[in-house]
Design a protein around this motif. Structure first.
Motif, PDB file in Angstrom:
ATOM      1  N   MET A 114     -79.826 -10.190 -12.071  1.00  0.00           N
ATOM      2  CA  MET A 114     -80.371 -10.228 -13.427  1.00  0.00           C
ATOM      3  C   MET A 114     -81.198  -8.989 -13.728  1.00  0.00           C
ATOM      4  O   MET A 114     -82.157  -8.671 -13.016  1.00  0.00           O
ATOM      5  CB  MET A 114     -81.260 -11.467 -13.596  1.00  0.00           C
ATOM      6  N   ILE A 115     -80.830  -8.274 -14.794  1.00  0.00           N
ATOM      7  CA  ILE A 115     -81.678  -7.197 -15.305  1.00  0.00           C
ATOM      8  C   ILE A 115     -82.900  -7.882 -15.896  1.00  0.00           C
ATOM      9  O   ILE A 115     -82.801  -8.635 -16.857  1.00  0.00           O
ATOM     10  CB  ILE A 115     -80.932  -6.360 -16.357  1.00  0.00           C
ATOM     11  N   HIS A 116     -84.045  -7.619 -15.333  1.00  0.00           N
ATOM     12  CA  HIS A 116     -85.214  -8.474 -15.544  1.00  0.00           C
ATOM     13  C   HIS A 116     -85.988  -8.169 -16.818  1.00  0.00           C
ATOM     14  O   HIS A 116     -86.401  -7.029 -17.042  1.00  0.00           O
ATOM     15  CB  HIS A 116     -86.150  -8.338 -14.322  1.00  0.00           C
ATOM     16  N   LEU A 150     -78.738 -10.643 -17.618  1.00  0.00           N
ATOM     17  CA  LEU A 150     -79.919 -10.038 -18.236  1.00  0.00           C
ATOM     18  C   LEU A 150     -80.798 -11.160 -18.790  1.00  0.00           C
ATOM     19  O   LEU A 150     -80.290 -12.126 -19.361  1.00  0.00           O
ATOM     20  CB  LEU A 150     -79.514  -9.077 -19.348  1.00  0.00           C
ATOM     21  N   SER A 151     -82.110 -11.027 -18.627  1.00  0.00           N
ATOM     22  CA  SER A 151     -83.035 -12.019 -19.181  1.00  0.00           C
ATOM     23  C   SER A 151     -83.857 -11.398 -20.300  1.00  0.00           C
ATOM     24  O   SER A 151     -84.309 -10.256 -20.204  1.00  0.00           O
ATOM     25  CB  SER A 151     -83.961 -12.565 -18.090  1.00  0.00           C
ATOM     26  N   ALA A 162     -75.110  -9.869 -25.480  1.00  0.00           N
ATOM     27  CA  ALA A 162     -73.973 -10.784 -25.603  1.00  0.00           C
ATOM     28  C   ALA A 162     -72.697 -10.066 -26.018  1.00  0.00           C
ATOM     29  O   ALA A 162     -71.592 -10.576 -25.794  1.00  0.00           O
ATOM     30  CB  ALA A 162     -74.301 -11.887 -26.599  1.00  0.00           C
ATOM     31  N   GLN A 163     -72.843  -8.892 -26.620  1.00  0.00           N
ATOM     32  CA  GLN A 163     -71.678  -8.112 -27.036  1.00  0.00           C
ATOM     33  C   GLN A 163     -71.387  -6.941 -26.105  1.00  0.00           C
ATOM     34  O   GLN A 163     -70.524  -6.116 -26.394  1.00  0.00           O
ATOM     35  CB  GLN A 163     -71.900  -7.625 -28.476  1.00  0.00           C
ATOM     36  N   ILE A 167     -72.411  -7.335 -19.380  1.00  0.00           N
ATOM     37  CA  ILE A 167     -73.359  -8.432 -19.192  1.00  0.00           C
ATOM     38  C   ILE A 167     -72.585  -9.745 -19.231  1.00  0.00           C
ATOM     39  O   ILE A 167     -72.068 -10.155 -20.270  1.00  0.00           O
ATOM     40  CB  ILE A 167     -74.450  -8.431 -20.281  1.00  0.00           C
ATOM     41  N   GLU A 168     -72.515 -10.421 -18.101  1.00  0.00           N
ATOM     42  CA  GLU A 168     -71.726 -11.645 -18.000  1.00  0.00           C
ATOM     43  C   GLU A 168     -72.548 -12.907 -18.227  1.00  0.00           C
ATOM     44  O   GLU A 168     -71.996 -13.983 -18.477  1.00  0.00           O
ATOM     45  CB  GLU A 168     -71.062 -11.714 -16.626  1.00  0.00           C
ATOM     46  N   LEU A 169     -73.863 -12.765 -18.142  1.00  0.00           N
ATOM     47  CA  LEU A 169     -74.747 -13.923 -18.302  1.00  0.00           C
ATOM     48  C   LEU A 169     -76.027 -13.487 -18.988  1.00  0.00           C
ATOM     49  O   LEU A 169     -76.592 -12.438 -18.673  1.00  0.00           O
ATOM     50  CB  LEU A 169     -75.061 -14.555 -16.939  1.00  0.00           C
ATOM     51  N   LEU A 170     -76.465 -14.295 -19.929  1.00  0.00           N
ATOM     52  CA  LEU A 170     -77.715 -14.055 -20.641  1.00  0.00           C
ATOM     53  C   LEU A 170     -78.660 -15.213 -20.367  1.00  0.00           C
ATOM     54  O   LEU A 170     -78.313 -16.375 -20.597  1.00  0.00           O
ATOM     55  CB  LEU A 170     -77.459 -13.934 -22.146  1.00  0.00           C
TER      56      LEU A 170
END
Length: 383
Positions: A114-116, A150-151, A162-163, A167-170
Motif C-alpha cells: 500500500m502506498i501509504h 493506495l490509502s 481508481a482510474q 493501482i489495484e486496490l484503494l
C-alpha cells in the motif's frame, strides 16, 4: 462470514477484516488472542499501517502458523523514527522501513503493498512521477508485493487512483459522517469542532458516490477504514447526527456502498471484535440504518438521495440513482461540465422517460420526492 472478491485480483476476503491499529504498545499475548479469534470467526484479511516494530513482529508471529489463509495489506511510506511513527517519501527511510516490515512479518511476498496515506494532489503527483513509484514497481516486478494499493481519505485522490491502472486496490475512509463531505485538506478536518456546523450537510456527497461507482466499474478493489468515524458514530454525544448508530448499522452502511469488498474494524479486545461480528448473524431490522439517518435530529438524510438504488426497479427502466447523482454533480456548477452532460446523454433512459407512477417513492428509504426530482433534472439538462 461472507466473502467478496477484491476487484479484478480474484482474491476473496472476508467482508469484515481486522484493522490492527490498537495493538501498539500491547503485549504479544493480546495480538495472539485477537488473531485466533479472527481465524475462528472466518476473518482472513488484515491491514497493518503501523510502523511500531513490536506491532509488526507480534502480527507476523501470530499469523505465521496459518499464513496461507491470510491476505495482508502492508504500507510503504510508514516509518519508525526516533521512537515514533512518521509518514515519509524519503527513500532512504522508506526502503529500510519496508524491509523491516517484511522481516518482522516473516514473509517473502506481501499481498498488497500500500502506498501509504496520500491526501494531497502534489504528494500524489510526486509519488507517481518519482523514485517512490519506481521502488513500488520494482517490488512488484520482483514478486515482493503481489499487488499495488493506495490509502487515502480524499475523494480527489481516490478518483485519480481508481482510474490509474497500476493501482489495484484503494483503501478509503467511508462512513455516513465522512460521506457528507467532498475533499478536505486533511483527515483531521473531519474531527474539527465546527466540522458539521454547515446545516446544508445531508446525504452522501455525489463526488464520493462517483468514486465508489468508478471503483466498481473499473474493478479497482475498495477496502474501508474508519467505518465508525473513529468511534464517534457509536455515541449520541459524539455523533454528528445527534444519535448513535450500532457497529452492525455502520458496517451495513459501508458494505452497501458500490465497489466495497471489506471493512477493517479496529478493536482492542475480543469482546469489541465480537460486537462487529454480530453483523454476520444480524437480522435486516438490526442492520437497518435508514430510520436512524432519516430521523436524526442533526443532518437528517430525509428527502436526500443516497444513491442506494432501493428505488429500483423503475417501470421505465431509468437508472434513478445514476440520474440523480449526475443531477447533483451538475447543479454545483454554473455550467454543466461536458463530461457530466455526455454521461447523462449516454443513458439509455433518463428523466424524460419518467411516467410519474411513484412506485420508486414507495420504496425509497429516505422519502425522496423522486418524481419532482425527475422534473428538476429535465429542467437542468434541457437548458
Amino acid at each position: 462470514m461472507k466473502y467478496r472478491t477484491l476487484g479484478n485480483t480474484g482474491i476473496e476476503v472476508s467482508e469484515i477484516a481486522f484493522g490492527a491499529e490498537f495493538l501498539v504498545e500491547r503485549p504479544y499475548e493480546d495480538t495472539e488472542v485477537l488473531i485466533k479469534a479472527c481465524e475462528e470467526n472466518g476473518i482472513n484479511f488484515v491491514d497493518c499501517w503501523m510502523s511500531e516494530p513490536d506491532v509488526r513482529s507480534h502480527l507476523g508471529k501470530a499469523i505465521k502458523p496459518n499464513r496461507e489463509n491470510w491476505v495482508i495489506q502492508g504500507h510503504i511510506g510508514a516509518t519508525w523514527q526516533n521512537n515514533q511513527y512518521v509518514r515519509t517519501r524519503e527513500m532512504d527511510k522508506v526502503i529500510p522501513a519496508f524491509e523491516d516490515f517484511m522481516e518482522r512479518f516473516q514473509i517473502d511476498t506481501l499481498d498488497f503493498g500500500m502506498i501509504h496515506y496520500v491526501d494531497q494532489i502534489d504528494d500524489y503527483n510526486e509519488i507517481m512521477n518519482g523514485p517512490f513509484m519506481e521502488y513500488v514497481r520494482k517490488l512488484k516486478e520482483e514478486g515482493t508485493i503481489a499487488h499495488i494499493g493506495l490509502s487515502t481519505h480524499s475523494p480527489d485522490i481516490g478518483l485519480l487512483a481508481a482510474q490509474n491502472p497500476e493501482i489495484e486496490l484503494l483503501m478509503f475512509s467511508i462512513n455516513p459522517a465522512f460521506d457528507m463531505f467532498g475533499s478536505v485538506d486533511d483527515v483531521g478536518d473531519y474531527r474539527k469542532e465546527d466540522a458539521y456546523d454547515d446545516k446544508d450537510l445531508s446525504s452522501i456527497n455525489p463526488q464520493r458516490a462517483e468514486l465508489y461507482e468508478i471503483c466498481q466499474n473499473n474493478g479497482t478493489a475498495l477496502t474501508v477504514m474508519k467505518g465508525f468515524a473513529g468511534g464517534n458514530l457509536l455515541s449520541d454525544e459524539t455523533s454528528p447526527f445527534g444519535v448513535a448508530m450500532t457497529p452492525v448499522q455502520c458496517i451495513h452502511y459501508v458494505l452497501e456502498q458500490k465497489g466495497v469488498s471489506s471493512i477493517f474494524v479496529g478493536v482492542k479486545t475480543v469482546d469489541e471484535l465480537m460486537e462487529s461480528l454480530k453483523y454476520c448473524d444480524a437480522s435486516e431490522s438490526e442492520k437497518d440504518y435508514y430510520d436512524v439517518l432519516k430521523n436524526a435530529p442533526e443532518h437528517s438524510f430525509k428527502g436526500q438521495c443516497t444513491y442506494c438504488g432501493h428505488c429500483s426497479p423503475c417501470a421505465s427502466d431509468i437508472d434513478i440513482a445514476m440520474v440523480i447523482k449526475l443531477f447533483d454533480l451538475a447543479k454545483y456548477h454554473d455550467k454543466i461540465p461536458e463530461s457530466i452532460r455526455q454521461h447523462y446523454n449516454d443513458l439509455k433512459f433518463n428523466a424524460t422517460d419518467c411516467i410519474a407512477c411513484g412506485e420508486c417513492e414507495d420504496r425509497c428509504p429516505f422519502s425522496v420526492p423522486i418524481v419532482d426530482v425527475m422534473l428538476d433534472v429535465q429542467d437542468l439538462f434541457e437548458l
